[in-house]
Design an enzyme around this catalytic site. Structure first.
Site, PDB file in Angstrom:
ATOM      1  N   HIS A 183       0.825  -1.217   0.000  1.00 20.25           N
ATOM      2  CA  HIS A 183       0.000   0.000   0.000  1.00 20.25           C
ATOM      3  C   HIS A 183       0.860   1.270   0.000  1.00 20.25           C
ATOM      4  O   HIS A 183       2.078   1.190  -0.098  1.00 20.25           O
ATOM      5  CB  HIS A 183      -0.976  -0.059   1.177  1.00 20.25           C
TER       6      HIS A 183
ATOM      7  N   ASN B  20      -7.948  -9.788  19.939  1.00 18.88           N
ATOM      8  CA  ASN B  20      -6.601  -9.214  20.025  1.00 18.88           C
ATOM      9  C   ASN B  20      -6.210  -8.803  18.616  1.00 18.88           C
ATOM     10  O   ASN B  20      -5.825  -9.636  17.797  1.00 18.88           O
ATOM     11  CB  ASN B  20      -5.589 -10.199  20.593  1.00 18.88           C
TER      12      ASN B  20
ATOM     13  N   HIS C 232      -8.904  -7.482  23.954  1.00 21.17           N
ATOM     14  CA  HIS C 232      -9.479  -8.396  24.954  1.00 21.17           C
ATOM     15  C   HIS C 232     -10.703  -7.868  25.705  1.00 21.17           C
ATOM     16  O   HIS C 232     -11.127  -8.494  26.676  1.00 21.17           O
ATOM     17  CB  HIS C 232      -8.425  -8.764  26.027  1.00 21.17           C
TER      18      HIS C 232
ATOM     19  N   GLU D 177       3.397  -7.303 -14.459  1.00 21.76           N
ATOM     20  CA  GLU D 177       2.414  -7.958 -13.585  1.00 21.76           C
ATOM     21  C   GLU D 177       1.053  -7.281 -13.691  1.00 21.76           C
ATOM     22  O   GLU D 177       0.967  -6.056 -13.858  1.00 21.76           O
ATOM     23  CB  GLU D 177       2.877  -7.884 -12.123  1.00 21.76           C
TER      24      GLU D 177
HETATM   25  C1  LIG Z   1     -10.775  -1.980  -0.013  1.00 20.19           C
HETATM   26  C2  LIG Z   1      -9.960  -2.830   0.928  1.00 20.19           C
HETATM   27  N1  LIG Z   1     -10.398  -3.022   2.176  1.00 20.19           N
HETATM   28  C3  LIG Z   1      -9.702  -3.762   3.054  1.00 20.19           C
HETATM   29  C4  LIG Z   1      -8.501  -4.345   2.710  1.00 20.19           C
HETATM   30  C5  LIG Z   1      -7.770  -5.189   3.706  1.00 20.19           C
HETATM   31  O1  LIG Z   1      -6.512  -4.680   4.068  1.00 20.19           O
HETATM   32  P1  LIG Z   1      -5.387  -5.663   4.644  1.00 20.19           P
HETATM   33  O2  LIG Z   1      -4.802  -6.378   3.467  1.00 20.19           O
HETATM   34  O3  LIG Z   1      -4.405  -4.753   5.303  1.00 20.19           O
HETATM   35  O4  LIG Z   1      -6.028  -6.588   5.579  1.00 20.19           O
HETATM   36  C6  LIG Z   1      -8.010  -4.202   1.424  1.00 20.19           C
HETATM   37  C7  LIG Z   1      -6.749  -4.818   1.028  1.00 20.19           C
HETATM   38  O5  LIG Z   1      -6.051  -4.395   0.165  1.00 20.19           O
HETATM   39  C8  LIG Z   1      -8.760  -3.423   0.492  1.00 20.19           C
HETATM   40  O6  LIG Z   1      -8.354  -3.274  -0.774  1.00 20.19           O
END
Ligand SMILES: Cc1ncc(COP(=O)(O)O)c(C=O)c1O
Length: 437
Positions: free
Chosen positions: A221, A279, A248, A363
């Site tokens: 990201h 958690n 918790h 890719e």
């Molecule tokens: C729109 C969206 N929400 C939630 C997530 C979940 O994030 P993570 O991969 O950090 O769990 C992603 C993952 O890329 C996503 O694209």
């Protein structure tokens, strides 16, 4: 060991790490071995040393560094509360679990409906189901690939209590149209910004316009904490609930634990559990990395935007064959990647293009998880579909994303454009002259 001696040791380690990174971390495009990956690391020696220092301190579980990063992150969005956790999926889970907790003001209740776009990620939708809510799936706008605000009018019913938008690939949703509808129908607004850090609508950061916003710091990201995520909100009660549920059901990390400890004087205030919980805690090394990454965000996003602008300009002549995602009017797109959707009338399929690009070392990936209504996981649980969801299905069948990230340089962009042109040249007999490379 003196503080000065420690500083010298860390300085020497830093030099070694820097030398290692300089020798090994080359993510530039090389025409002699052309490869364009979807993601490259955003971190280098500075972040690695921040992690090392955090480890050397031996204070590794959630503590001061997490707290400092939460403040730094929230303030960067001009917001008050940040609750860091261990992934974007956890951020969504925490946000929804807190909203659906009976102790939360104006909470969502079992059976309440939440409108979500069909083009979303699995863990946008799963937390709704996991918390007894019913996802109502609506179609997207084919140009921005975001939720079509007019579909909210179609979808809303007596049980509908919230909208959870996704800023797809970093393209901010049309928040004016969405907020108007939330006000009109009395819906709570949740923003899944896991793909959209750095994006804005009308000068406001995504994540700051609803009751709660969520972000991911996964490796691929805009910035990373390896794995990681954060929830942001202006609602102190919701932030406190997310802190309780993150750890918790404990009061330990609350901003105002006295609210509970005074109520239960007979229980050791250090071990007071006032709700159910998970958690989902992050670690100190993750926060240490995030603190170094965050100031670099604007520069990283600027490069993503430069790359996307070049791709847009170069691929515009082929819009009879495929369309590229368009930035929302009034929005500032942070380009998590570069989505392309092959038109139904094109003489080739997305699969053909994908194979050709793979053979060229470029890719690709599907655009999020396509139409979530087609994913088997959703079939197992109650949900409601609104309309035919044709746009999202079209994107699922005909869409793919290529790279548009901080490390794609001019050479990488030129190579992707040249390979796409070479692909299209194979179909020169069957496409109109204006579309030809
Ligand atoms: C729109 C969206 N929400 C939630 C997530 C979940 O994030 P993570 O991969 O950090 O769990 C992603 C993952 O890329 C996503 O694209």
């Amino acid at each position: 060991m003196t503080t000065q001696h420690n500083a010298e040791l860390i300085h020497r380690m830093g030099e070694l790490v820097r030398a290692y990174c300089e020798h090994n971390h080359d993510f530039a495009f090389h025409p002699d071995r052309p490869v364009v990956r979807l993601h490259e690391p955003t971190f280098g020696a500075d972040e690695i040393m921040a992690v090392v220092e955090s480890l050397l301190s031996t204070q590794v579980t959630m503590g001061e560094r997490v707290l400092a990063f939460e403040r730094q992150f929230a303030h960067s969005l001009r917001m008050t509360h940040g609750v860091m956790n261990n992934s974007g999926s956890s951020a969504n889970l925490l946000a929804i679990a807190a909203l659906a907790n009976r102790e939360t003001d104006n909470c969502l209740r079992p059976g309440d409906e939440v409108i979500v776009p069909a083009l979303s990620w699995s863990t946008t939708v799963w937390p709704l189901i996991q918390n007894g809510l019913v996802p109502v799936i609506v179609d997207i706008d084919p140009v921005t690939l975001n939720i079509d605000p007019e579909q909210i009018d179609r979808a809303v019913g007596p049980k509908t209590k919230a909208v959870m938008v996704v800023h797809v690939y970093g393209n901010p949703c049309d928040m004016t149209a969405i907020i108007q509808r939330c006000q009109r129908y009395g819906l709570q607004l949740i923003e899944d910004c896991c793909e959209a850090l750095g994006a804005e609508f009308d000068g406001r950061a995504v994540g700051s316009m609803g009751r709660v916003g969520t972000f991911s710091f996964y490796f691929s990201h805009h910035i990373t904490t390896m794995e990681g995520g954060i929830c942001v909100t202006e609602d102190l009660g919701l932030a406190e609930m997310m802190r309780i549920l993150r750890s918790h059901g404990w009061t330990r990390n609350l901003q105002h634990p006295e609210r509970y400890t005074e109520k239960y004087p007979d229980i050791d205030p250090r071990f007071l559990f006032v709700n159910v919980g998970f958690n989902l805690r992050p670690t100190e090394p993750q926060a240490a990395m995030g603190a170094v990454q965050l100031p670099k965000l604007a520069g990283l996003v600027a490069n993503r935007r430069r790359c996307a602008a070049q791709l847009q300009a170069s691929l515009a002549p082929f819009n009879e064959l495929f369309s590229c995602q368009q930035e929302t009017v009034g929005g500032y797109h942070s380009w998590f990647g570069f989505p392309i959707v092959v038109n139904s009338t094109a003489p080739f399929s997305a699969a053909h293009l994908r194979r050709f690009l793979a053979q060229s070392g470029i890719e690709t990936r599907p655009i999020i998880c396509g139409n979530i209504a087609h994913q088997p996981g959703l079939q197992l649980y109650p949900h409601r579909l609104v309309g035919t969801l044709d746009c999202a299905t079209h994107v699922m069948k005909n869409g793919l994303a290529i790279a548009s990230h901080h490390a794609v340089d001019e050479g990488g962009v030129a190579y992707m454009v040249e390979r796409i042109r070479a692909f299209l040249a194979q179909y020169s007999h069957s496409v109109t002259a204006s579309s030809l490379p």
